[in-house]
Design an enzyme around this catalytic site. Structure first.
Site: not given
Ligand code: NAI
Ligand code: MG
Length: 792
Positions: A265, A248, A299, A244, A191, A396
């Site tokens: 990741e 995750g 990232c 994110s 996806k 972040e």
């Protein structure tokens, strides 16, 4: 003045737009509305949402919002395609991957333009970075497919992989997911992110054109709920996610106990460290690449500048000068440096974070000049005057915002760099190679770039430490994460044994009726024998109900003390492998010396043949002593003037909960590989037969094992497993026990995203010689890739 003279005078850029007509023609050929790509065919569009160009707010196409039924259809197609695809020879699969790579190269400009239109990234980047790396990834994995059986003997694909990707590198993230999955023989349901589905749909068409067997690649578009439907589908064997940390963690919790493979990741807040002896102009250029590449929506963006105090003023001045020259504007313009952010919601998010940071005292510098009035544009920003607790330092931002702090000594640089819950990447600038190579291993990050930044290659693994996730993409380790040992698929349920309940000795209800005076074994914490904090003891009885001793009833406090001791002993991880080997050999020798006593203890607690178990335990210590200095890294040769050293590093502190059976071997088989690789451990031995391990601390004490490297807490396995799994000071968690408790352990590990291995109620017989091999070594380690440039 004539026009040319004027241009020489102003040195202004004229517009240099890349044509969009081919991308528009492709969109038109689909009437700008898409269904999913399932089982080699396009479904009719369902309920759709718009995919827009964030630079112009213009709608590019409508894509279908995938339902649970759509996901189910795609999973069934992938399942049906799996036997055929996995049965092809590696060479046959490799040829398909090669054909895909060729098609990507042939249509690279179309892909680059479409990517830029849908995502907003500068064409310079999609053309020169994203798409070439996509092709490189498929070429590289065509080779892995070809050599799979010789390079990964005994390994088989998972089956159906569910893959969910973000919007910052849409096609590149697709390549990182699909290429290794297909090379290994898996089939996939992928996806794309809701903001950027279009290149994935163009990729689907490429799969069609190269004649990829139906159902091997299925693309289902949609939002978070569609992603969740993939994660929760019972017939998906592995989930690979990039996005994110928040999502995750949701996925970690959702897959707990399912037995699905998982690689994550996630986010980062990567340090960019500039020492006073760095080549400052190069470091400034690197910084532009680190934080303004892809508008900072990376990232591994070098978003935290740490600059040595002695050069701080000079360096910041250079950065500001350079910032003023960055051109923000139409991403399709070939001379634009900073394009559009992916969507208005991201612009808002960044503005909110900035406001919070400013309220907390941050100062923000933005260069003069205008950005386009419409579209998702932001100026590059430099944030100073921040403390480590400032929102802009801790969170972040995922935008063109650099946060700067200073340090005085290398030690302080390392401390600041590691002061984050993330651990994806780090950059070090220094002309002193000794200093740079001293710092790199100390940084808790999966990738370290020396005198360079944002280098990527398919042959070099990429992925995080800590809350940046686990698993690698690229390199041998990335390939391995799409394979599992074939025997794991055949494991049977372990014989059900009661667990956790202290068994009352027959005929004794009064806890004061201890069978043996002064035979309460202590725990072992930080190199010292320790009484249980609870001041309760639990009896140990033989299978026929005879009391054979007592051990402490460990609790949360004991675990806390043990974890603290294990963390304090982290020097074990940098002790020379040869020394660790010597100590493991010494343990083997000293255990062997006392084999009669240990055998008798096993027999008394478990009624089993103690001689054999002791012999196997000695052999296992010997085996991992031998491994300590052999399971090591690699040096990669990416297509740049650099080498990448893939260093094998320990996870840190591993919590180990041993099985109820095999009182000695059950613990030793797990401790030995963890120690060999440099981890320190907190072990909860068999809760019904713990005395073999409380005896073992005497062996530890006589074998030069440093204090805190092995800590032993006795008590109820499941209770203590929960405490260990929830503890943020524990980096990895191995649990042997029933399925429900395994699920609990995986779920409880979500806080700091510790890496887990659980037996899920299956019969992992630790006496099997395969567990003397490298099975646990991969689980005890993580790979750090250090990029080292060369050339004068
Ligand atoms: P996100 O993590 O929500 O989106 C990534 C992917 O996950 C998308 O395909 C999305 O549809 C899917 N997804 C969302 N919820 C899901 C769920 N419950 N189950 C399964 N799949 C799900 O990221 P988002 O909301 O687009 O961005 C928010 C922030 O996340 C960014 O500002 C950035 O800080 C961070 N982020 C980090 C990325 C990275 O590569 N480290 C990539 C994207 C976002
Ligand atoms: Mg878009």
């Amino acid at each position: 003045m004539n026009k040319i003279a004027q241009i020489f005078d102003s040195l202004d850029y004229g517009p240099a737009p890349e044509a969009a007509d081919q991308a528009n023609a492709w969109l038109n050929s689909h009437d700008r509305v898409f269904g999913h790509f399932i089982d080699g065919a396009w479904t009719a569009p369902g309920k759709t949402f718009a995919s827009t160009n964030p630079a112009s707010s213009e709608k590019l196409a409508e894509v279908t919002d995938g339902t649970t039924e759509d996901v189910d259809t795609a999973v069934r197609a992938a399942r049906a395609a799996f036997p055929g695809w996995s049965a092809l020879s590696g060479y046959e699969r490799g040829k398909f991957l090669y054909a895909i790579a060729r098609m990507i190269q042939k249509h690279s400009r179309l892909l680059a333009v479409l990517e830029t239109m849908d995502n907003g990234k500068p064409i310079r980047e999609s053309r020169d970075a994203d798409i070439p790396l996509v092709a490189r990834h498929f070429y590289h994995h065509a080779g892995w497919a070809t050599h799979l059986s010789s390079q990964f003997p005994g390994m088989v694909p998972y089956g159906v992989c569910g893959q969910i990707i973000p919007w910052n590198f849409p096609l590149l993230m697709l390549a990182w997911k699909i290429a290794p999955a297909l090379a290994a023989g898996n089939t996939v349901v992928l996806k794309p992110a809701e903001f950027t589905s279009l290149t994935a749909l163009l990729f689907a068409e490429i799969c069609e054109r190269v004649g990829l067997p139906k159902g091997v690649v299925n693309i289902v578009t949609g939002e978070g709920e569609t992603g969740a439907a993939i994660v929760n589908h019972p017939d998906v064997d592995k989930i690979a996610f990039t996005g994110s940390t928040e999502v995750g963690k949701i996925i970690r919790a959702a897959t707990a106990g399912s037995g699905k493979g998982l690689s994550l990741e996630l986010g980062g807040k990567s340090p960019y460290i500039v020492f006073e002896d760095a080549d400052l102009d190069s470091a400034v250029e690197g910084l532009v690449e680190a934080i303004w590449f892809n508008q900072g929506q990376v990232c591994c963006a070098g978003s935290r500048l740490l600059v040595q105090e002695s050069i701080e003023e000079r360096f910041i001045a250079k950065v500001k000068t350079r910032m003023a020259k960055l051109r923000v504007g139409d991403p399709l313009d070939k001379s634009v440096d900073i394009g559009a952010l992916v969507a208005p919601v991201q612009v808002e998010r960044i503005r909110d974070l900035m406001q919070r940071g400013i309220a907390e005292g941050a100062e923000v510098y933005e260069p003069d000049g205008q950005v386009p009035a419409t579209g998702c544009f932001l100026k590059p920003a430099l944030v100073t005057n921040v403390s480590p607790a400032n929102t802009l330092v801790a969170e972040e931002i995922f935008g063109p915002v650099l946060v700067a702090m200073s340090f005085r000594t290398p030690e302080e640089a390392v401390a600041l760099a590691n002061n984050t819950r993330y651990g994806l990447a780090a950059t070090v600038w220094s002309e002193n190679i000794n200093l740079a190579l001293d710092i790199a291993p100390k940084l808790k990050a999966g990738v370290v770039w020396i005198n360079g930044t944002n280098n990527f290659d398919a042959a070099v693994g990429f992925g995080g430490y800590k809350e940046s996730g686990f698993g690698r993409e690229g390199g041998r380790e990335g390939m391995a994460s799409y394979l599992k040992p074939s025997w794991e698929k055949d494991l049977q349920p372990a014989p059900v044994r009661p667990h956790g309940e202290p068994v009352e000795p027959r005929g004794r209800a009064n806890p004061l009726d201890a069978g043996h005076l002064d035979q309460t074994a202590k725990m072992y914490i930080g190199g010292k024998q320790a009484r249980p904090d609870s001041a309760y003891n639990r009896p140990v009885v033989s299978p026929d109900g005879t009391s054979v001793g007592e051990v402490g009833e460990g609790n949360r406090k004991d675990i806390r003390n043990a974890v603290e001791a294990a963390r304090a002993a982290s020097g074990w991880g940098t002790t020379a492998a040869h020394t660790r080997a010597q100590i493991l050999y010494y343990l083997a020798e000293n255990l062997d010396y006392r084999r009669t006593e240990f055998a008798a203890r096993i027999k008394a607690q478990a009624g089993e043949d103690g001689d054999r178990e002791v012999a196997l335990s000695v052999e296992r210590l010997f085996a991992f002593a031998g491994w300590a200095d052999k399971y090591d890294g690699a040096v990669h040769n990416p297509p740049l003037r650099a080498v990448a050293a893939a260093m094998i590093e320990p996870l840190g502190v591993i919590g180990i909960v041993a099985p109820p059976s095999q009182p000695l071997l059950g613990s030793i088989a797990l401790i030995a590989p963890a120690l060999a690789m440099g981890n320190t451990v907190v072990v909860v031995p068999s809760d019904r037969s713990p005395l073999s391990m409380t005896d073992f601390y005497q062996v530890l004490e006589t074998s030069d094992v440093p204090s805190g490297v092995v800590n032993i807490v006795t008590g109820d396995s499941v209770t203590l497993a929960k405490t260990l799994a929830e503890h943020d000071g524990v980096d990895g968690m191995w649990f042997v026990g029933p399925a429900d408790a395994s699920a609990m352990v995986e779920k409880a590990s979500v806080g700091n995203l510790k890496q887990t291995w659980t037996s899920r109620g299956l019969d992992y017989d630790l006496a099997d010689p395969r567990f003397g091999g490298d099975y646990f070594l991969g689980k005890a380690t993580q790979v750090k890739n250090v990029w080292i440039p060369y050339g004068a």
